[in-house]
Structure formats: structure tokens, C-alpha cells
Design an enzyme around this catalytic site. Structure first.
Site, PDB file in Angstrom:
ATOM      1  N   GLY A  13     -39.236-102.581 -26.008  1.00 23.63           N
ATOM      2  CA  GLY A  13     -39.755-102.581 -24.649  1.00 23.63           C
ATOM      3  C   GLY A  13     -39.667-103.909 -23.940  1.00 23.63           C
ATOM      4  O   GLY A  13     -39.219-103.991 -22.781  1.00 23.63           O
ATOM      5  N   ASP A  15     -37.679-106.277 -24.293  1.00 23.32           N
ATOM      6  CA  ASP A  15     -36.298-106.706 -24.042  1.00 23.32           C
ATOM      7  C   ASP A  15     -35.668-105.972 -22.864  1.00 23.32           C
ATOM      8  O   ASP A  15     -35.027-106.575 -22.003  1.00 23.32           O
ATOM      9  CB  ASP A  15     -35.438-106.467 -25.280  1.00 23.32           C
ATOM     10  CG  ASP A  15     -35.653-107.527 -26.350  1.00 23.32           C
ATOM     11  OD1 ASP A  15     -35.067-107.369 -27.437  1.00 23.32           O
ATOM     12  OD2 ASP A  15     -36.393-108.492 -26.108  1.00 23.32           O
ATOM     13  N   THR A  16     -35.810-104.629 -22.841  1.00 26.13           N
ATOM     14  CA  THR A  16     -34.949-103.840 -21.930  1.00 26.13           C
ATOM     15  C   THR A  16     -35.683-102.783 -21.119  1.00 26.13           C
ATOM     16  O   THR A  16     -35.044-102.066 -20.351  1.00 26.13           O
ATOM     17  CB  THR A  16     -33.856-103.128 -22.755  1.00 26.13           C
ATOM     18  OG1 THR A  16     -34.463-102.197 -23.667  1.00 26.13           O
ATOM     19  CG2 THR A  16     -32.995-104.117 -23.525  1.00 26.13           C
ATOM     20  N   ARG A  17     -37.031-102.664 -21.279  1.00 22.90           N
ATOM     21  CA  ARG A  17     -37.722-101.583 -20.568  1.00 22.90           C
ATOM     22  C   ARG A  17     -37.500-101.661 -19.057  1.00 22.90           C
ATOM     23  O   ARG A  17     -37.227-100.646 -18.399  1.00 22.90           O
ATOM     24  CB  ARG A  17     -39.225-101.617 -20.864  1.00 22.90           C
ATOM     25  CG  ARG A  17     -39.980-100.450 -20.190  1.00 22.90           C
ATOM     26  CD  ARG A  17     -41.500-100.669 -20.244  1.00 22.90           C
ATOM     27  NE  ARG A  17     -41.958-100.902 -21.592  1.00 22.90           N
ATOM     28  CZ  ARG A  17     -42.209 -99.940 -22.483  1.00 22.90           C
ATOM     29  NH1 ARG A  17     -42.005 -98.680 -22.137  1.00 22.90           N
ATOM     30  NH2 ARG A  17     -42.628-100.230 -23.700  1.00 22.90           N
ATOM     31  N   GLY A  44     -54.148 -92.541 -24.097  1.00 24.67           N
ATOM     32  CA  GLY A  44     -55.113 -92.204 -25.140  1.00 24.67           C
ATOM     33  C   GLY A  44     -54.540 -91.362 -26.271  1.00 24.67           C
ATOM     34  O   GLY A  44     -55.217 -91.124 -27.249  1.00 24.67           O
ATOM     35  N   GLU A  78     -39.006 -96.072 -36.128  1.00 23.71           N
ATOM     36  CA  GLU A  78     -38.348 -95.091 -35.264  1.00 23.71           C
ATOM     37  C   GLU A  78     -36.930 -94.833 -35.732  1.00 23.71           C
ATOM     38  O   GLU A  78     -36.463 -93.693 -35.845  1.00 23.71           O
ATOM     39  CB  GLU A  78     -38.291 -95.618 -33.815  1.00 23.71           C
ATOM     40  CG  GLU A  78     -39.300 -95.030 -32.886  1.00 23.71           C
ATOM     41  CD  GLU A  78     -39.106 -95.579 -31.487  1.00 23.71           C
ATOM     42  OE1 GLU A  78     -37.962 -95.831 -31.068  1.00 23.71           O
ATOM     43  OE2 GLU A  78     -40.107 -95.772 -30.806  1.00 23.71           O
TER      44      GLU A  78
END
Length: 1137
Positions: A13, A15-17, A44, A78
Site C-alpha cells: 500500500g 508504495d503504490t496505493r 471493523g 497473501e
């Protein structure tokens, strides 16, 4: 596998979000690709389970490797899950190396090495996990994907989106259902019994009653698994589609076409189809779904046994007949399940418009009442939900009172009873006659029956009683049974008392016993197998209200009947045995008359006044001697009299008809008289093969409607000067008119004529001179001569000179000129260059032709085969002399041009002063020099030396059917100005002639989204005698050009080149070869260095580095023998420089 998302995005996230990944996500969504990004998670919610679920339910995962990706344990976990799903669920995974070196990811160097070292220091007690991360990174980095270091990021993202869209928005995905309630659970059940990971071939049956959703579930299973197999096919509605004559053969052809991905293989009989299916599919892992089977023959001809298909194949059969599955030795049978109460309620509410609404108790109670009586049948819930949508609860009770019971057909009848009478009539006609017919065929028939089918069909679609897909009317089995049941109940014991007859036993009984009544409105004679029906004089006598009679496949006997209904609107009776129609037959309401192959000799007095008739077809009525007077048929649009071999003359009224659009008398061999032509609407006139018609009729005045005239093979000696009145004529076919001696000068006045076919007219020795027009009343010559002409075909004509061509004004339109077998053609005149858009020039067999001058600049095809006297060809000479801007024609056939090739070879060796060097080497080397496009050339040459010139080559055996090669493209290879060189060496040892034979070269690239590229070698190698060579150069830019753009693959990649031989007799292929062609510093192309060797030693053994998982559409024979699969391992150099 449930597919919730098309694409799952894995990324770091921070780096490139907010830059690259954010932009990629936006572009994917904009393309219509459903994409998961972790921003979609609700606040939540536990992120880890949600992410894992999203990964499992995605078709494709894109992993964006950025500088700090490996610093995140979350990202690494992931990635582990993504690779697990690739193995367990056959998901597709594509890495994107964003501003990182793929080798750093593969070998954990740089930032990736630092991150993994940090993890090791923190996880000393769990080094197994770190090792798993390392292994996973290496595996992911070895997958085919995309790399971005610098450049235009927008274009890079668009390339990714385009290639992903090919994977997730492909043609294999078929529509399942609008509301897919309860389908997921049933798909999981079928996945279990299919056991897709098993290596054996498995057949599975889905069994259940009509309307229970067998087809719907099968479609969902197909969508979930099709991508796992090498080929797939969904054969829908086999029961209905196999009934017509040739139906099973059509299904066999469809099966082959779908699985072999568009390759045209036409079988002509069911027995031959069985052999071809077994031969072509026995080595492919395929998914085949045979839907709605009701006869064992269907299975025997389509999926006869497990040995028909390759290992790992899965065959799914849906049917209502469990015994049929057992008879076919299908032991695994899944019984289709009805929807449970909750699923039924959900589906009903969805169709009733209540989804996502707050539902009050009264609505829910009423809905529950409906659902109970629907008994879990999805079709009943769909129809009732649609019918009751928008109505009040009181209306629901009124509609259901007294009609709700266990019989689902009666439940469906609620919707029928709510229709207007005229719409009910259309519904019953569709149920009995027109289910599966094209809507544009049905509408005119029903309009002729005084109905309003356009409105009725719209209402029936809205009520979910029928559907229209690809212009075809579809009605579910239960609804068809409902309609037919309604008709059956009109007279359960006496079919002659019903309004419609469709069941073959009832049709047979009524027609043979003459028990029809005034109640009968329509009959369709459609038998499981062709059956004989013997007509009597009173077979139709009591059917005063018969509107439709359709014979599909019954064989009728008896030469007369006393009566046919004057209420007939649609008479479809091929092979009618009647010699004459009843004298009382006066069908004033008739719309279409279709009686090919009947025994009629005349039509009778009743055909003089037919105000509504639009179409008559008497094709192959061999006893018909004359045509009717069409003046009393004012709305006739189509008249087909093809193959009426006893027809002598055409009634004069035909030539002056106001509404006639299409008139065809093909192969009326005894036709001698044809009336003067002055129609107002005629568009197409066909007099092909009317061999005794020697005089073409005069044109009675200007005709601005006629566009096409077919006179091929007719006996016409000349055309009248009045042909100039055909002012809109575009297509004139005069092929093989053996008596044609001359053409009128007025032919030059046809401004719109764009196709002239004159081949085979040996008596036509001169073309007319231009003269002043005497037809159109002009005092001067027409200003332009054939200004629209595009194709001029003079093949096999006996013209003595061709200078008339230079007088034509089609200089900007002529694209095809065919002078094949012109015996008197010695030299192509230099004025040929005036035709600036000429693209194809055919000179085959011009045996006196000696010289081909400079040709127009846009020529792409030149056939000079069998020009045995040809000595000079300027375009080739200029290339071999290395003249500036000289370009090779894309396809040149010089078969048997020995003189020309000998002259070219001598010129080359004199120029090079190097006789030791192979002439063929010099020849191809010069052809490649400075070429800006690919080309193919066929010429006579010795092929013994070819094997030393190409790094990948193989001599083939006499009965070999295929030959394959691998070419590995090295790292950092720039494809822009490079390509592949291919050759085929051939001889005809028997010196026999065969019209069409050759081979197909297919190039596969092991990168996602790159489709196979095909090159057809369907050349007319005629009496070759000596050896011939086909040489081809194909640029990579041509291979990778799709949808108006070029998508370059990332090197290294592998090209698999497959040669499939079509002809195993007559022609003998000796060898094939492939080589990589690279540009030198001056961008000229060369395939050979001075010593004939390649200069690069970068190419490693292709078999060692080839990743089979990433190669698309692998060849079906690759497992048979190691000798069928070739690399360049015996040539260290591997590609030309």
C-alpha cells in the site's frame, strides 16, 4: 469454484496505493473487470479472513512487486495464498515488476534480500515460514508477466488491462441466469463428483425432470471449469437439434469447431464424424457438456466412449432419462435437486421485483403460498414471479384461487390464462410449431394468419413465457409441454378434433384415415425418422380451416387429393407427390408456397389471384413445364425455379412484375425462351447453366433496381445492346458461357459495374471498341468507361490482345485482375502501372509470357505459376540489385518458372563473384534486405542445402502429418524490426496434378494474451516435376498486431512453430525449417553471415528453458513421441544475425 471477482490485486500500500496500483484498479474497473482491492473492505471487519476469501473467489491475481513489497509479512502471506490457489483452483497469476528487477525478486537480492534478512532475524523460531516466502517469491518471479522500469506508465497500464480482459472477458463464458439462486451449492456438488484433478476420463450424468435447472447448473459448471481444459464445448438442446436430417452431423461439426478453436473441419456423415472426433480429440484434455439428451444415438455419435478423449477430460450429460445414462455406462449420476424453501422464496421474490426491498408480512405470506405450490421448480418460480410482479396481493389471490395444486403445468397456466386470446394463439403456435425457429421467419407466417406477432412476442417475452436469443425463439420444455397439453385437452381421444397436430403418430393417423376436422388450424409432420404416409383423396377434405401445413421429413405417397383448404397461409411441402393441385384450391390468403422436388406439372387456375403470396419455391420440380401468370400475384417477392429441368419458357408477366426482388432459374436446362425484362424492383437474376437459352432477353427500358446477374454456364451467344439500361448493375457473372462470342460496346456504359467474370469463354476473342452510345440516347461517348470496376476476371479467355484495358477509367478502383491461361499474352504492358490500387494479379499458365514489368505500388499478390517462358520480372530483379526503396510483394508464386529463376541465379552469382555460395542463400538474403513487411515466395529450387541454412530444420517422412519446432527468443531481444524465417521444401515425385494442397504453419507464443498466428500454405503446386521451395518471412509486428494495435511480448519468450500437412498423396514434403531473423546496425535484415553460420551463441537449449505451463494452445501430438517435438539444441548459434 465460486467466482466473485475477476481480478484480485496484491500490492504494498505505501508504495503504490495512490499511484500505480490505484490507476491500474481504476482502468480495470472502467473496462468492466470486477476487481478486488483491499480498500473495499468494510470498517471493523477482520482483514485476514476477508482477504483470503477474496483471493479464493478471484479468477486472476495480479501481484504488484514494488521496492518494499517483501518488507510486509502481510503481502508475503497473501502471495503464499495466491500461489496455493493457482495450484488448487487453477487460478491465473500474473506478476508486475514495478520499478524492480525481476531477478531481484527471483533471487531475493536488493531490497527483497534486505527485507527477507530482516524477517529471518525476527522469526528465528519460524524459519520454515521465511523459507516458504523465499520459495514463493522465486516461483512468482518465474511466471510470465510485465516489467516496468521507466517510460509511459499510462500505456503500460493499458497493455496490462488489455491482456487481462482477454483472459476474463473471453468467449467461453456463457450466460447462466439473471438470478443465480442456489446454483453455487449445486456447482460445488458437481465439482466433487467430477474430480477435475483426476487423470482418467470421466463421464457424469445430471438427471432430473424438466424445469428443475439441469441446463442452468451445467452452464455454471462450464463457466467455472472451461479455462482448466485445452478445449471446451457446450452442446445445448441436443434433443431438438438432432431431430432434423443431418442434425447429429451438425452437432459433430459444432463440437469439433468449438474445441479446435475455429478450425474448419466439415464432416458429412455421422460415421465419419465419429472417426474424426476420436482422431482429433483423443489427445486433448477437454470439457464437453451434452445438454438435454433423449436418445442413445445422440451419445453414441457425440461422446461414444471415454477413449474418444484425452486423459483428464470430463464429459457431462444432462437428461430426463436415467436409463439412458445407464445404457451408456455412465455410472456417476447426479440427481438434480429442487430448490429448498428458502432458495425458492429468494428466487420468486427476485423475479417479483421484491429484492432489496422492505417486505411486509402480507407480501411474505402470499409469496410463501406461491412458493409452496411451485414445489421448488426454478422455471415455475420465474414465470409466476414475473406474472405477479406489480400486482396487488388481492390480485395474487384472485389469480391463484382454484388453480393452485401440485401439477406445475397448471401452475404455469396461470400466466397463459392471463393473456389475450390472440396472444394465446401465438403462444400455442410457438409451442406446437415454432420453438427454436428464427423470429424473422415466424413473424411473416403469423402475420399471414391474421395475428399480430410482433406485439404478441413482446408480451410473451415480458411474461417470461419465451425468450429471444440470437434471433431465435426459445421456450422452456415445461412451457412447451404446457402449450401442447392445452391443445391435447381440446380432444384427448380424437386428434382430428384438435386445433394443432405436431405429434407424429397423430399426424399419421389423421392423414391416412382422413379423420381431420374443421378444428385443425396447423399441422407439422416431423418424425423421429422419415416415415411413409399414403395419401387418399379425402386426406384433407374435412380440414376447412387449415392455415399451416409444414412437412419436415415425412415421405408422402399418392398422386392426388380432392381438397386443400383455401385458408392456407403457409404451405411448406417439399417432395409433394401430387401431380396437380385440386381444382377447387384457390388459396387467396396464402403467404408462402414452398414445394421443392414436388411432382407438380402445373399449378392450376387457383393461382391466378393470390393477393398475399410473397414467396414461391419450386426448386427441382422436374415435371413443371411452365411458370404461372404472376400478374395476379402482385406482392410476389421471390420466385425460385432452380433445376426445373422440364421448364421451357417463362411467362411474360414475370419480366414486368412490380414487386419481384429475386428471380432464380439456375440449371433449367431446357429453358429456351425468357421474356423481355422491365421490372421495377428486381435485384437478383440467376440464369446459371440454362444451356439452351441462347438469346438473352431485351431490356425494355431503364432498370435501376437490378444489382446482380448470374449467367454462368448458360448458352447465351451475346448480350443485347440494351444491357446499358441496367444502370445499377454491379455484378455480372458470364463464366463458362461456351457460346459467347462478343460483348456489346454498350457494356462500357455500366457506371456501377464493379465485378465482371469472363473466365472460360474460349469463343470470346476480342473485346468491343468504344463507340458512341446509341442506347441511352447520348450524342457523345459516355464520359467514363467502367469507372467503378474492382474485379476483372478473364481467366481462360481466348483474347488476342489486351490493350482495351488501358482505355478503362477504373484506374483508382481496380483491385483484382485475372489473366490466367491467356494464351496470347507475351508481355504485361507498361500501362499496367496506371491502376494504382491494383492489389492482385493472376497470370498462372500464361505460357507465352516472357516479361513482367514494374507493377503498381500496391500489389500484394502475384501468381505467375506455370509461366514457363517467363524470363524477366522487374520487381524481383530490382530487389536482387539492391535498388533503393525496392520492396518484395507479399505473396509471389513462381512455381515452374525455371527460366526466370535460372536468370535470377546467374545474375546473383555474377554480381557476388562467389559461385561457391549457395544461390538460394543469396536469393533469400537479398529478399530480406530492407523489407518493411513479411512475404511469401514459391519457386523451383534444389532443397538439399536448406538444412544447413536454418538452425531449426527437419527432413520429414512420407506419411508425416506434422512437424514442430521451438525457437527461444533471448533476453533483452527487441522485436520491432525482427521476425521469423520459415521454409518448406516440396516435390511431386509422381508428377501428378492436384488442385489444392499444402500445409498450415501456426506460431504459438508462451505469453498470456498472445493468440496463435496462422500462415496458410494452400498453394497450387501443379505439375512441379522438380523440387520447389516455399520461403516466408513474417515480422513479429505482424504476429503481435491485434485490434488495431501492437502488443509486444516481454523477452525471453518461446515461439512454437507447428507445420500441419494437408495433403499426404500426390505432393511430397521433404523438409521444414525455422530461423530467427535479426536486423543489423543499418537495419537491413540478413539471415546468413559470410560463412553461412549464425554469429550468436546466446541461445540455450530450448527444451530446458521452456515453461510448458505458460505456452498457450499446446500441440495435440506433443506427448506421442520425442521425435514430434523439436528444439534448436543441435545448433549452438540458434538465431540469425
Amino acid at each position: 469454484m465460486k467466482v466473485t471477482y475477476d481480478v484480485f490485486l496484491s500490492f504494498r500500500g505505501e508504495d503504490t496505493r495512490n499511484n500505480f496500483t490505484g490507476h491500474l484498479y481504476s482502468n480495470l474497473v472502467q473496462k468492466g473487470i470486477k476487481t478486488f482491492i483491499d480498500d473495499d473492505l468494510s470498517r471493523g471487519e477482520e482483514i485476514s479472513p476477508a482477504l483470503l476469501k477474496a483471493i479464493e473467489e478471484s479468477m486472476v491475481s495480479i501481484v504488484v512487486f514494488s521496492e518494499n513489497y517483501a518488507a510486509s509479512k502481510w503481502c508475503l502471506d497473501e502471495l503464499v495464498k495466491i500461489l496455493e490457489c493457482k495450484e488448487s483452483k487453477n487460478q491465473m497469476v500474473f506478476p508486475v515488476f514495478y520499478k524492480v528487477d525481476p531477478s531481484d525478486v527471483r533471487n531475493q537480492r536488493g531490497s527483497f534480500g534486505e527485507a527477507l534478512a530482516g524477517h529471518e532475524s525476527k522469526l528465528r523460531d519460524n524459519m520454515e515460514k521465511v523459507l516458504r516466502w523465499r520459495t514463493t517469491l522465486t516461483r512468482a518471479a518465474n511466471l510470465s508477466g510485465w516489467s516496468f522500469l521507466d517510460g509511459r506508465e499510462t500505456e503500460f497500464i493499458q497493455n496490462i488491462v488489455n491482456e487481462i480482459s482477454l483472459q476474463v472477458l473471453n468467449d467461453t463464458h456463457i450466460n447462466v441466469a439473471k438470478y443465480q439462486v442456489g446454483i453455487e451449492a449445486r456447482v460445488r456438488d458437481i465439482h466433487k463428483v467430477l474430480d477435475v484433478d483426476g487423470k482418467e476420463v470421466r463421464m457424469v450424468g445430471i438427471w432430473g425432470n424438466g424445469g428443475i435447472g439441469k441446463t442452468t447448473v451445467a452452464k455454471a459448471v462450464y463457466n467455472s471449469l472451461a479455462h482448466v481444459f485445452e478445449g471446451s464445448c457446450f452442446l445445448e438442446n441436443v434433443r431438438e437439434r438432432s431431430i432434423p436430417y443431418g442434425g447429429l452431423v451438425d452437432l459433430q461439426n459444432l463440437l469439433l469447431y468449438e474445441i479446435l478453436r475455429g478450425k474448419e473441419i466439415k464432416v458429412t456423415s455421422a460415421d465419419k464424424g465419429i472417426s474424426v472426433i476420436k482422431e482429433r480429440l483423443s489427445r486433448k484434455k477437454v470439457l464437453v457438456i451434452v445438454d438435454d439428451v433423449d436418445h442413445l444415438d445422440q451419445l453414441n455419435n457425440l461422446v461414444g466412449g471415454c477413449d474418444w478423449f484425452g486423459l483428464g477430460s470430463r464429459i457431462i450429460i444432462t437428461t430426463r432419462d436415467k436409463h439412458l445414462l445407464s445404457s451408456h455406462q455412465v455410472s456417476i449420476i447426479y440427481k438434480a435437486k429442487k430448490l429448498n424453501f428458502g432458495e425458492s422464496l429468494d428466487l420468486f421474490i427476485s423475479w417479483n421485483g421484491g429484492r432489496n426491498k422492505n417486505l411486509d408480512d402480507d407480501y411474505v405470506k402470499a409469496a410463501e403460498t406461491v412458493v409452496k405450490h411451485a414445489q421448488g421448480l426454478p422455471l415455475a418460480l420465474k414465470v409466476l414471479g414475473s406474472h405477479l410482479c406489480g400486482r396487488s396481493i388481492d390480485e395474487w389471490h384472485d389469480a391463484l384461487d382454484g388453480n393452485l395444486h401440485s401439477d406445475i403445468k397448471k401452475t404455469l397456466k396461470i400466466s397463459y390464462d392471463a393473456l389475450e386470446y390472440s396472444i394465446q394463439e401465438v403462444f400455442l403456435d410457438i409451442a406446437c410449431f415454432f420453438n427454436g425457429r428464427k423470429v424473422y421467419d415466424v413473424i411473416p407466417i403469423l402475420e399471414g394468419c391474421d395475428l399480430k406477432p410482433k406485439y404478441a412476442i413482446k408480451v410473451l417475452v415480458d411474461k417470461a413465457l419465451i425468450n429471444i436469443e440470437q434471433d431465435t425463439i426459445g421456450m422452456h420444455d415445461l412451457l412447451e409441454e404446457l402449450g401442447r397439453g392445452i391443445v391435447y385437452q381440446e380432444s384427448p381421444n380424437e386428434p382430428g378434433e384438435r386445433s394443432r397436430l405436431w405429434f407424429h403418430e397423430d399426424v399419421y393417423r389423421v392423414l391416412t384415415e382422413g379423420t381431420g376436422t374443421n378444428n385443425i388450424k396447423g399441422i407439422i409432420a416431423k418424425f423421429p425418422t422419415p416415415d411413409d404416409i399414403c395419401l387418399s383423396a379425402d386426406s384433407f377434405s374435412r380440414m376447412k380451416n387449415l392455415r399451416l401445413f409444414i412437412n419436415v421429413n415425412a415421405r408422402f405417397y399418392g398422386d392426388h387429393v380432392d381438397y386443400l383448404s383455401n385458408e392456407l397461409r403457409f404451405l411448406h411441402w417439399p417432395d409433394c407427390p401430387l401431380q396437380t393441385l385440386p381444382s377447387t384450391f384457390n388459396p387467396r390468403k396464402l403467404v408462402e408456397l414452398y414445394m421443392p422436388r414436388s411432382r407438380l406439372s402445373q399449378l392450376g387456375e387457383g393461382f391466378k389471384r393470390l393477393q398475399n403470396l410473397t414467396s414461391m419455391n419450386f426448386e427441382s420440380c422436374e415435371f413443371l413445364t411452365k411458370t404461372p401468370n404472376t400478374s395476379g400475384i402482385p406482392h410476389l417477392q421471390s420466385l425460385n425455379l432452380d433445376h426445373c429441368t422440364s421448364l421451357v419458357e417463362v411467362h411474360p408477366s414475370v419480366g414486368f412484375h412490380d414487386k419481384l426482388l429475386n428471380l432464380s432459374l439456375k440449371s433449367c436446362h431446357n429453358l429456351t425462351l425468357f421474356p423481355i425484362i422491365k421490372p421495377k424492383s428486381l435485384e437478383v437474376l440467376n440464369l446459371e447453366y440454362c444451356r439452351r437459352l441462347e438469346t438473352f432477353p431485351e431490356i425494355g427500358g431503364k432498370v435501376d433496381s437490378l444489382h446482380c446477374m448470374f449467367l454462368r454456364g448458360s448458352g447465351i451467344k451475346e448480350l443485347p445492346a440494351s444491357i446499358a439500361y441496367l444502370i445499377s448493375l454491379e455484378y455480372l457473372d458470364l463464366r463458362s458461357c461456351e457460346n459467347l462470342t462478343n460483348l456489346p460496346p454498350s457494356i462500357y456504359e455500366l457506371e456501377h459495374l464493379n465485378h465482371i467474370y469472363l473466365q472460360g469463354n474460349r469463343k470470346l476473342v476480342t473485346f468491343p471498341n468504344k463507340v458512341k452510345s446509341e442506347v441511352l440516347g447520348s450524342a457523345v461517348s459516355h464520359p467514363l468507361v467502367l469507372p467503378s470496376l474492382r474485379q476483372f476476371i478473364l481467366e481462360g479467355s481466348n483474347l488476342s490482345e489486351f490493350n482495351f484495358l488501358c482505355t478503362l477509367d477504373c484506374v483508382s478502383t481496380l483491385s483484382v485482375l485475372n489473366l490466367t491461361q491467356s494464351d496470347f499474352l507475351v508481355s504485361i504492358p507498361e500501362w499496367i502501372t496506371k491502376f494504382v490500387n491494383l492489389r492482385e494479379l493472376y497470370l498462372h499458365g500464361c505460357k507465352m509470357l516472357r516479361d513482367i514489368p514494374e507493377l503498381p505500388p500496391k500489389i500484394v499478390m502475384l501468381d505467375a505459376s506455370d509461366c514457363v517462358s517467363l524470363e524477366r520480372f522487374s520487381s524481383l530483379s530490382n530487389i536482387l540489385k539492391v535498388k533503393k526503396d525496392s520492396q518484395m510483394i507479399e505473396f509471389v508464386d513462381l512455381c515452374n518458372c525455371h527460366r526466370l529463376c535460372g536468370n535470377l541465379a546467374r545474375d546473383l552469382t555474377e554480381k557476388q563473384n562467389n559461385l561457391a555460395k549457395e544461390q538460394i542463400t543469396l536469393f533469400f538474403d537479398h529478399l530480406l534486405s530492407s523489407q518493411k513487411h513479411g512475404f511469401q515466395v514459391v519457386f523451383p529450387a534444389s532443397f538439399e542445402g536448406l538444412s544447413t541454412l536454418f538452425s531449426c530444420h527437419k527432413d520429414v517422412k512420407e506419411r508425416d502429418e506434422a512437424c514442430e519446432f521451438l525457437i527461444e527468443i533471448p533476453p533483452n531481444f527487441k522485436c520491432q524490426n525482427q521476425g521469423l524465417a520459415l521454409y518448406a521444401a516440396v516435390e511431386n515425385p509422381q508428377n501428378k496434378r492436384q488442385r489444392c494442397h499444402g500445409f498450415l504453419a501456426v506460431i504459438y507464443v508462451n505469453q498470456p494474451g498472445v493468440r496463435p498466428y496462422q500462415i496458410s500454405g494452400d498453394f497450387h503446386f501443379r505439375k512441379t516435376g522438380s523440387g520447389h521451395v516455399w520461403l516466408c518471412y513474417i515480422q513479429f509486428r505482424e504476429m503481435f498486431y491485434r485490434n488495431d494495435r501492437i502488443t509486444w511480448p516481454q523477452s525471453p519468450f518461446v515461439c512454437r512453430v507447428n507445420f500441419e500437412i494437408w495433403t499426404l498423396n500426390m505432393l511430397r514434403f521433404k523438409s521444414f525449417g525455422v530461423h530467427l531473423v535479426m536486423a543489423q546496425d543499418d537495419e537491413d535484415l540478413s539471415i546468413f553471415t559470410e560463412d553461412g553460420e549464425s554469429e550468436s551463441d546466446d541461445l540455450e537449449d530450448a527444451n530446458e528453458r521452456f515453461d510448458g505451463d505458460n505456452c498457450i494452445d499446446l500441440c495435440e501430438d506433443e506427448q506421442d513421441s520425442e521425435h514430434d517435438y523439436f528444439s534448436c539444441e543441435d545448433n549452438e548459434d540458434g538465431y540469425f544475425y
